[in-house]
Design an enzyme around this catalytic site. Structure first.
Site, PDB file in Angstrom:
ATOM      1  N   ASP A 165       0.887  -1.174   0.000  1.00 18.48           N
ATOM      2  CA  ASP A 165       0.000   0.000   0.000  1.00 18.48           C
ATOM      3  C   ASP A 165       0.922   1.220   0.000  1.00 18.48           C
ATOM      4  OD1 ASP A 165      -2.412   1.577   0.363  1.00 18.48           O
ATOM      5  OD2 ASP A 165      -1.849   1.834   2.462  1.00 18.48           O
ATOM      6  N   SER A 166       0.305   2.403  -0.081  1.00 14.90           N
ATOM      7  CA  SER A 166       1.112   3.618  -0.015  1.00 14.90           C
ATOM      8  C   SER A 166       1.602   3.890   1.412  1.00 14.90           C
ATOM      9  CB  SER A 166       0.269   4.805  -0.480  1.00 14.90           C
ATOM     10  OG  SER A 166      -0.878   4.903   0.332  1.00 14.90           O
ATOM     11  N   TYR A 201      -1.061   8.042  -2.719  1.00 17.14           N
ATOM     12  CA  TYR A 201      -1.211   7.574  -4.101  1.00 17.14           C
ATOM     13  C   TYR A 201      -2.440   8.211  -4.759  1.00 17.14           C
ATOM     14  CZ  TYR A 201       2.170   3.636  -4.145  1.00 17.14           C
ATOM     15  OH  TYR A 201       3.293   2.854  -4.151  1.00 17.14           O
ATOM     16  N   GLY A 202      -3.424   8.511  -3.953  1.00 17.71           N
ATOM     17  CA  GLY A 202      -4.710   8.964  -4.488  1.00 17.71           C
ATOM     18  C   GLY A 202      -4.641  10.232  -5.320  1.00 17.71           C
ATOM     19  N   CYS A 217      -4.331  -1.673  -1.765  1.00 19.62           N
ATOM     20  CA  CYS A 217      -4.580  -0.249  -1.948  1.00 19.62           C
ATOM     21  C   CYS A 217      -5.589  -0.126  -3.083  1.00 19.62           C
ATOM     22  CB  CYS A 217      -3.262   0.418  -2.330  1.00 19.62           C
ATOM     23  SG  CYS A 217      -3.421   2.098  -2.916  1.00 19.62           S
ATOM     24  N   ASN A 218      -6.673   0.610  -2.850  1.00 22.46           N
ATOM     25  CA  ASN A 218      -7.685   0.752  -3.899  1.00 22.46           C
ATOM     26  C   ASN A 218      -7.179   1.575  -5.071  1.00 22.46           C
ATOM     27  OD1 ASN A 218     -10.708  -0.056  -2.845  1.00 22.46           O
ATOM     28  ND2 ASN A 218      -9.283   0.367  -1.200  1.00 22.46           N
ATOM     29  N   GLU A 263      -2.965   9.655   8.053  1.00 20.45           N
ATOM     30  CA  GLU A 263      -1.501   9.495   8.117  1.00 20.45           C
ATOM     31  C   GLU A 263      -0.866  10.513   9.075  1.00 20.45           C
ATOM     32  OE1 GLU A 263       0.813   7.336   6.750  1.00 20.45           O
ATOM     33  OE2 GLU A 263      -0.577   6.073   5.617  1.00 20.45           O
ATOM     34  N   CYS A 271     -11.122   2.632   0.276  1.00 22.90           N
ATOM     35  CA  CYS A 271      -9.726   2.981   0.534  1.00 22.90           C
ATOM     36  C   CYS A 271      -9.328   2.205   1.775  1.00 22.90           C
ATOM     37  CB  CYS A 271      -9.583   4.489   0.776  1.00 22.90           C
ATOM     38  SG  CYS A 271      -7.924   4.957   1.320  1.00 22.90           S
ATOM     39  N   THR A 272      -8.181   1.548   1.720  1.00 20.01           N
ATOM     40  CA  THR A 272      -7.815   0.666   2.831  1.00 20.01           C
ATOM     41  C   THR A 272      -7.391   1.441   4.084  1.00 20.01           C
ATOM     42  OG1 THR A 272      -5.612   0.436   1.864  1.00 20.01           O
ATOM     43  CG2 THR A 272      -7.224  -1.302   1.380  1.00 20.01           C
ATOM     44  N   HIS A 273      -7.232   2.757   3.963  1.00 21.48           N
ATOM     45  CA  HIS A 273      -6.966   3.554   5.159  1.00 21.48           C
ATOM     46  C   HIS A 273      -8.228   3.728   6.014  1.00 21.48           C
ATOM     47  CE1 HIS A 273      -3.185   4.790   3.289  1.00 21.48           C
ATOM     48  NE2 HIS A 273      -2.859   5.452   4.387  1.00 21.48           N
TER      49      HIS A 273
HETATM   50  N1  DGL Z   1      -4.870   3.057   1.026  1.00 23.17           N
HETATM   51  C1  DGL Z   1      -4.922   3.508  -0.289  1.00 23.17           C
HETATM   52  C2  DGL Z   1      -6.148   3.228  -1.055  1.00 23.17           C
HETATM   53  O1  DGL Z   1      -6.794   2.257  -0.720  1.00 23.17           O
HETATM   54  C3  DGL Z   1      -4.017   4.608  -0.671  1.00 23.17           C
HETATM   55  C4  DGL Z   1      -4.452   5.947  -0.385  1.00 23.17           C
HETATM   56  C5  DGL Z   1      -3.479   6.990  -0.803  1.00 23.17           C
HETATM   57  O2  DGL Z   1      -2.269   6.784  -0.664  1.00 23.17           O
HETATM   58  O3  DGL Z   1      -3.952   8.011  -1.305  1.00 23.17           O
HETATM   59  O4  DGL Z   1      -6.510   3.893  -1.981  1.00 23.17           O
END
Ligand code: DGL
Length: 268
Positions: free
Chosen positions: A12-13, A44-45, A75-76, A155, A187-189
């Site tokens: 993931d990011s 990443y988004g 990570c989505n 984060e 989003c996995t966060h």
């Molecule tokens: N956890 C990520 C996702 O599921 C990454 C989010 C990010 O880095 O913007 O999209």
């Protein structure tokens, strides 16, 4: 090393994929995990599809260096942008799994009228959830909303306070999410703030978080490929591309203090 003893690579990011890694640890205690958090490129988004593809490609090579029997794109944003290209490039070397398809399968096996999806700008603008759900659950309508401040907020450790409550409330009050039956955390966060999200809806809306769904799907995939391990063949390893105290804190929280965290300089 026997094939079943090879580790599962998860990336993931940042800390988001830990929600999925944790669910895998619970569901499959016999598996060894190698986790990579690309904290140097977070979030990443906000990145382009090309950038996310190239990060995902390099990280997959890194995980294959540990002989991963399966690479999970936890990570989505990367699942929406890079899953197909990873499958094409590495699909003959290892199993590749994303976090969107298992949720789409879950939706198809339940009956929802109106669904909401929240995620990063990259995930939402890709339209991946809408397209896939439209193809598999014809009577379900999907309303998606980009919620880009949530990842930096999480984060930065703003989780149970006035700032996070105000941001969550502002996003979730959006008209498009009115009268939904369930909300997909795309989003996995977001499972980290799951309680605050449920609370906003007075616990009346089902909140669908991919972690457990993905862990179950992963188990099936390993079983189908005769790759399920039954005794943990070594300790889990956690890598970040840039060290942050917060990552260590959250990883210790999910994995109860026992983590072996290293910085991997894969971008120099
Ligand atoms: N956890 C990520 C996702 O599921 C990454 C989010 C990010 O880095 O913007 O999209």
């Amino acid at each position: 090393m026997e094939a079943v003893e090879r580790p599962i690579g998860v990336f993931d990011s940042g800390v988001g994929g830990l929600t999925v890694a944790h669910a895998i640890r619970q569901a499959l205690p016999g598996e060894r995990l190698i986790y990579f958090g690309d904290t140097a490129h977070l979030p990443y988004g906000d990145k382009s599809e090309e950038a996310i593809r190239s990060y995902s490609r390099r990280i997959t090579e890194f995980l294959l260096g540990y002989d991963a029997k399966l690479v999970l794109v936890a990570c989505n944003s990367a699942s929406a942008s890079a899953y197909e290209s990873l499958l094409e490039e590495f699909g003959d070397k290892t199993l590749i799994m994303d976090v969107i398809n298992p949720v789409v399968e879950y939706i198809a096996s339940h009956h929802y009228g109106k669904l909401g999806v929240i995620g990063t700008k990259r995930t939402i603008s890709s339209g991946t959830y809408e397209k896939k759900i439209r193809d598999t659950s014809a009577s379900t309508t999907v309303h998606s909303l980009a919620t880009p401040l949530l990842v930096p907020m999480i984060e930065e450790g703003f989780i149970f306070d006035d700032i996070s409550n105000a941001i969550i409330r502002t996003y979730l009050s959006d008209n498009s999410l009115k009268d939904i039956d369930a909300l997909i955390l795309g989003c996995t966060h977001y499972p980290i703030i799951r309680n605050q999200i449920s609370k906003f809806f007075n616990f009346n809306v089902e909140v669908i978080d991919s972690a457990r769904i993905v862990a179950q799907r992963l188990k099936v995939m390993l079983e189908q490929n005769d790759l399920l391990s039954n005794g943990r063949p070594g300790e889990d390893l956690f890598f970040v591309s840039d060290y942050t105290e917060y990552f260590e804190k959250i990883a210790r929280m999910f994995f109860e203090g026992n983590i072996n965290l290293r910085k991997a300089d894969i971008w120099s």
